[in-house]
Design an enzyme around this catalytic site. Sequence first.
Site, short mmCIF file in Angstrom:
data_model
loop_
_atom_site.label_atom_id
_atom_site.label_comp_id
_atom_site.label_asym_id
_atom_site.label_seq_id
_atom_site.Cartn_x
_atom_site.Cartn_y
_atom_site.Cartn_z
N HIS A 1 -97.61 37.65 5.00
CA HIS A 1 -96.39 38.20 4.39
C HIS A 1 -96.07 39.52 5.07
O HIS A 1 -96.97 40.35 5.28
CB HIS A 1 -96.60 38.42 2.89
CG HIS A 1 -95.32 38.65 2.15
ND1 HIS A 1 -94.59 39.81 2.29
CD2 HIS A 1 -94.64 37.87 1.27
CE1 HIS A 1 -93.51 39.72 1.52
NE2 HIS A 1 -93.52 38.55 0.90
N ARG B 1 -86.32 42.87 0.27
CA ARG B 1 -85.41 42.62 1.40
C ARG B 1 -84.25 41.74 0.97
O ARG B 1 -83.12 41.92 1.40
CB ARG B 1 -86.18 41.98 2.56
CG ARG B 1 -87.01 43.01 3.34
CD ARG B 1 -87.93 42.33 4.34
NE ARG B 1 -88.98 41.58 3.66
CZ ARG B 1 -89.33 40.34 3.95
NH1 ARG B 1 -88.74 39.71 4.93
NH2 ARG B 1 -90.28 39.74 3.28
#
Length: 649
Positions: free
Chosen positions: A257, A273
């Site tokens: 990740h 994000r």
Amino acid sequence: MKTIYTDALVIGGGLAGLRVAIACKERGLDTLILSLIPAKRSHSAAAQGGMQASLGNSIKGMGDNEDVHFQDTVKGSDWGCDQKVARMFAHVAPKAVRQASAWGVPWSRVKQGDRKAIVNAETVTITESKEAHGLITARDFGGTKKWRTCYTADGTGHSMLYAMDNKAISLGIPVHERKEAIALIEDGERCHGAVVRDLVTGELVAYLSRTTTIATGGYGRLWSVSTNAIICEGTGQGIALETGKVALGNPEAIQFHPTAIVPVGILTTEGCRGDGGLLRDKDGHRFMPDYEPEKKELASRDVVSRRMTEHMRKGKGVDSPYGPHLWLDITLLGREHIEKNLREVQEICQYFLGIDPAEEWIPVRPTQHYSMGGVRTNEQGEAPNLKGLFSVGEAACWDMHGFNRLGGNSLAETVVAGMIVGEYVADACEQYPMGEVTLAKAKIGEQCDDIDAMLSRSEGESAFELREQMEAIMMDKVGIFRTGDELALAVSELRELNQRAQNIKVSNQKRHANPELVAAIRIKKMLKVALSVAVAAEARTESRGAHSREDYPQRNDRDWLKRSLAFWRNDDIELEYEQLDVNEMELPPGYRGYGEDNAIAHPDTEARLAQVEQTNAQFENRFERQQQLMSYELPANLQPKNQRLGEES
Ligand SMILES: Cc1cc2nc3c(=O)[nH]c(=O)nc-3n(C[C@H](O)[C@H](O)[C@H](O)COP(=O)(O)OP(=O)(O)OC[C@H]3O[C@@H](n4cnc5c(N)ncnc54)[C@H](O)[C@@H]3O)c2cc1C
């Protein structure tokens, strides 16, 4: 010998295990769950970001449907997934969200009218329709075409797990906590249950059943830094491997990740994000558009993690006592948004970094996160070589993720697969006889001998040391960028550790509540799983999804459009392969739309593409078209079409 009988034995009390158990109990079967810890503390609770399902309620999800979700999933997988499974999944996901809602998940909802959102670093106004008001909303997540990730602020896994566990309680499904499955009881053809160790008393108990389901989550803790909870040690995969009959599918497919905090490795959700957060380097420069002009920060995780690593290798990382890192900037989202939608992120930053993410940037770097590989099953969730053994959730390789799973597709998989596979488990319970007690005696005897030997040895290896060395090998040599030389070294070092593990000495002589004995029992299984990862990664001489070989940078559909199957035989990993057939694919291999476009084509791809285009032109109705291209099966209760706002039913 203490023996407990049940129809459906489910190993694991996370979302996947709970959902399978519910399906079985609702069919009137005696069902029992085993868990290392209280079910509500399973790792599923940590998922912040959300769950993908093509509801199409919010304006940014308009036009979404199963087809779009299916395509995102297949592209995300870099064509490594089983497309039929991806179809089964995409069809059932909306049902799973709605059912979760009925069971009490407080999904965030659409609010009619204007709202401000950050998209590609710009503040834009989004106007939601009056008709959608109050329906389940979605956020931008997982690099999908449409906004499809349903969420409850940033506590999605938490609220889903609580709702699911409460449902299991209301049905009277017992969860035997602090119990560890340490071996499967099987006769080479059929699984009869499991040998279970009580972590408090140390007692070994035989659980006999008609079916056994491994829902034990991922194996992230083979690496020294991971976003996974400390219980994600892969013992479920280990006991399956130890049968010699069951394979791990694509064990080398490991996701890193992009945004775990430095140094502890706790995740900040991709929702950061998705909601508009940016990645910056040591100069404060937003670098992702330089590498990925279209998807930018929202390219798939394997791509973003690699770009970040590449950028740090160019000296653009921020130096820290724990090595280089980059910055995640969510300050532009504003305090109100963070305090409402990213509360857990804010708390993580405050408690573990001592910073306020509404004011300061968050230090992040890519970290081990998700196990796409796992116990290989067929489309019904059953291990092909061991009847009565099922697997589901992150523990499994049902294989809708291939070589990269999309953000939000994993929570969805746990409950969707739980619903689908749960029906097949229940069917099997109605057919298969109860497990055999004589087999259990022999298996318990073997485990007792092993434990006795470790407790009575006067000299021997420390399980803790073996573990530390394994973690370092996995971190240094089986990470984001891989090379043949490093993998070969990892394999030989892991083989040596595995040899040494035959001679473990446990100094603490207690049989009850003994963490050293627990570690000793686990490390033997963990090493087998670690070896399967390294051996399969060394053999796969291509780059696909999250498996990135610097010495073989191209995706190679000609030679590697196949799934690795790792078996434990003759005290080592033996590999076999399962071919993926291009002629059966609804979506033949192509460019993912982000990352490098450098694949070596499969010889059948062109012809299959032509066939697909022809079929697409022939059928206007998307359901008919889909059936022509690639039919798939589902349990009858899950077949009905999904209704959507604005679509005729
Ligand atoms: C920090 C983080 C955030 C995430 N966020 C998202 C997200 O936003 N969206 C998304 O889609 N996915 C997300 N994921 C992935 C997703 O949360 C997991 O894949 C999923 O929850 C796994 O669920 P599971 O039921 O398969 O396993 P788990 O929830 O891990 O449960 C495993 C269970 O097995 C039990 N167990 C294990 N071994 C044994 C044994 N030997 N004997 C008995 N019991 C055993 C454990 O006690 C536990 O109850 C995230 C993952 C992480 C690490």
